[in-house]
Design an enzyme around this catalytic site. Sequence first.
Site, PDB file in Angstrom:
ATOM      1  CE1 TYR A 107      -4.968  -8.735 -24.173  1.00 47.33           C
ATOM      2  CE2 TYR A 107      -3.302  -8.770 -25.889  1.00 47.33           C
ATOM      3  CZ  TYR A 107      -3.763  -9.191 -24.656  1.00 47.33           C
ATOM      4  OH  TYR A 107      -3.015 -10.066 -23.914  1.00 47.33           O
ATOM      5  CG  ASP A 179      -7.363  -7.036 -33.486  1.00 46.77           C
ATOM      6  OD1 ASP A 179      -8.163  -7.974 -33.670  1.00 46.77           O
ATOM      7  OD2 ASP A 179      -6.437  -7.080 -32.658  1.00 46.77           O
TER       8      ASP A 179
HETATM    9  N1  LCS Z   1      -6.129  -8.570 -30.564  1.00 50.29           N
HETATM   10  C1  LCS Z   1      -7.179  -8.698 -29.731  1.00 50.29           C
HETATM   11  C2  LCS Z   1      -8.461  -7.992 -30.029  1.00 50.29           C
HETATM   12  C3  LCS Z   1      -7.063  -9.494 -28.593  1.00 50.29           C
HETATM   13  O1  LCS Z   1      -8.117  -9.601 -27.772  1.00 50.29           O
HETATM   14  C4  LCS Z   1      -5.829 -10.146 -28.328  1.00 50.29           C
HETATM   15  C5  LCS Z   1      -5.631 -10.990 -27.118  1.00 50.29           C
HETATM   16  C6  LCS Z   1      -4.767  -9.964 -29.219  1.00 50.29           C
HETATM   17  C7  LCS Z   1      -4.956  -9.178 -30.326  1.00 50.29           C
HETATM   18  C8  LCS Z   1      -3.455 -10.632 -29.017  1.00 50.29           C
HETATM   19  O2  LCS Z   1      -3.545 -11.942 -29.435  1.00 50.29           O
HETATM   20  P1  LCS Z   1      -2.626 -13.123 -28.870  1.00 50.29           P
HETATM   21  O3  LCS Z   1      -1.221 -12.655 -29.052  1.00 50.29           O
HETATM   22  O4  LCS Z   1      -2.977 -13.311 -27.442  1.00 50.29           O
HETATM   23  O5  LCS Z   1      -2.975 -14.273 -29.757  1.00 50.29           O
HETATM   24  N2  LCS Z   1      -6.626 -10.838 -26.134  1.00 50.29           N
HETATM   25  C9  LCS Z   1      -6.645 -11.423 -24.973  1.00 50.29           C
HETATM   26  C10 LCS Z   1      -7.626 -11.165 -23.970  1.00 50.29           C
HETATM   27  O6  LCS Z   1      -8.528 -10.338 -24.033  1.00 50.29           O
HETATM   28  N3  LCS Z   1      -7.400 -11.941 -22.939  1.00 50.29           N
HETATM   29  O7  LCS Z   1      -6.262 -12.707 -23.099  1.00 50.29           O
HETATM   30  C11 LCS Z   1      -5.708 -12.418 -24.423  1.00 50.29           C
END
Ligand code: LCS
Length: 388
Positions: A107, A179
């Site tokens: 990400y 992850d």
């Molecule tokens: N890990 C993955 C695989 C993610 O896709 C995201 C956020 C995160 C960690 C971070 O998580 P958060 O802090 O946002 O809860 N991915 C996003 C995306 O693809 N679009 O907006 C957020």
Amino acid sequence: MHFDTEVVHGGQHPDKLHGAISPPIYQTSTYAFKDADQGARLFKKEEEGYIYTRLSNPTIDLLAQKVARLESAEAGIIFSSGLAAIFNTIVTLVKSGEEVVSDNTIYGGTFALLKNILPRLGIGVKLINANDANALNSAVNEKTRLLFIETPANPTLKIVDIAACADFAHKNNIPLCVDNTFATPYLQRPIELGADIVVHSATKYLGGHGDIIGGIVVGKKDFIEKLWDDAKEIGACNTPMNAWLILRGIKTLAVRMDKHCSNAMKIAEFLSTHNKIEKVYYPGLKSHPGYELARRQMSQFGGMVGFDLKGGKEAGKVVMNAVKLCILAVSLGDVDTLIEHPASMTHSTYSDEELKKCGINPGYVRLSVGIENPEDLIEDLNQALSKV
Ligand code: LCS
């Protein structure tokens, strides 16, 4: 219990006071001590109990235990976001002068954390292709303290070999953190494949309804205790209300994921035959380079689909602006179908060169397929593609 029973009943007991089947929301910042000595004992960890919600809270603990159980882990901690979960995991394991090795397809926010923030703390970062044994061998050295991967990876749905990475990490005496946001424990359980730590953005499929932000780390009890010691001072805790919403979301995780997966497969097949499409990225298609590996380590292929258009970035923009049912927005794992452009949005933290290295094409479009009727979604994509 089977997983679909476990998500509903597992680890949760009716409220002992009144028998409520939905867990109580302990909406409190602090907890009364019986007397001054008890307060002191709680702080010294001589007695178990609640002190202050940044440290722990019964509703939030219930969620941590639930996800730990679903992931076959011993314990867990809930964070304010997925990124807070990842940051806290790293700073507990790695200090200044030491290093993290990570797969380079992750990400965009995680990428920025690794590339821009960790070096400011004196933590070295090596970004490589974790499926390449030579790259892993040359990246890991005596300073390495963690191997980090995401699979399926955001945004290309690259599949990384969890068991091979765990094996490699353990031979080098380092933990593997996976992850598991895209797969969820319903489709893939990294700890059963040898991983030590699993992180989640609970914002996505676990919550499932696009109404909260949250993060989770699960792993061995001794690691989670160390993580908690640091996390309680870093302060990226979540709220009882959010924990309750994620708990509620998890009850329908299995049925939602089944629908996300079957819809995604239908959309991937539809896109594969469309004359405006150059390439479709879905691990459930035999043409996907990770297909065999995904079949081995996942029970289904997930709800995320990507595609390149023959007309490149401009054609992608036309499609994103023309959809009526799909929503043009980042995030993923919601019941609503979301569409976005990684190069200019979620992965805009990557340079052009870094995007290229990871196979994220300038026109690549990412779909988080929701739980709507697949025919309606296909009709919407078809009318949007006709505008190209
Ligand atoms: N890990 C993955 C695989 C993610 O896709 C995201 C956020 C995160 C960690 C971070 O998580 P958060 O802090 O946002 O809860 N991915 C996003 C995306 O693809 N679009 O907006 C957020």
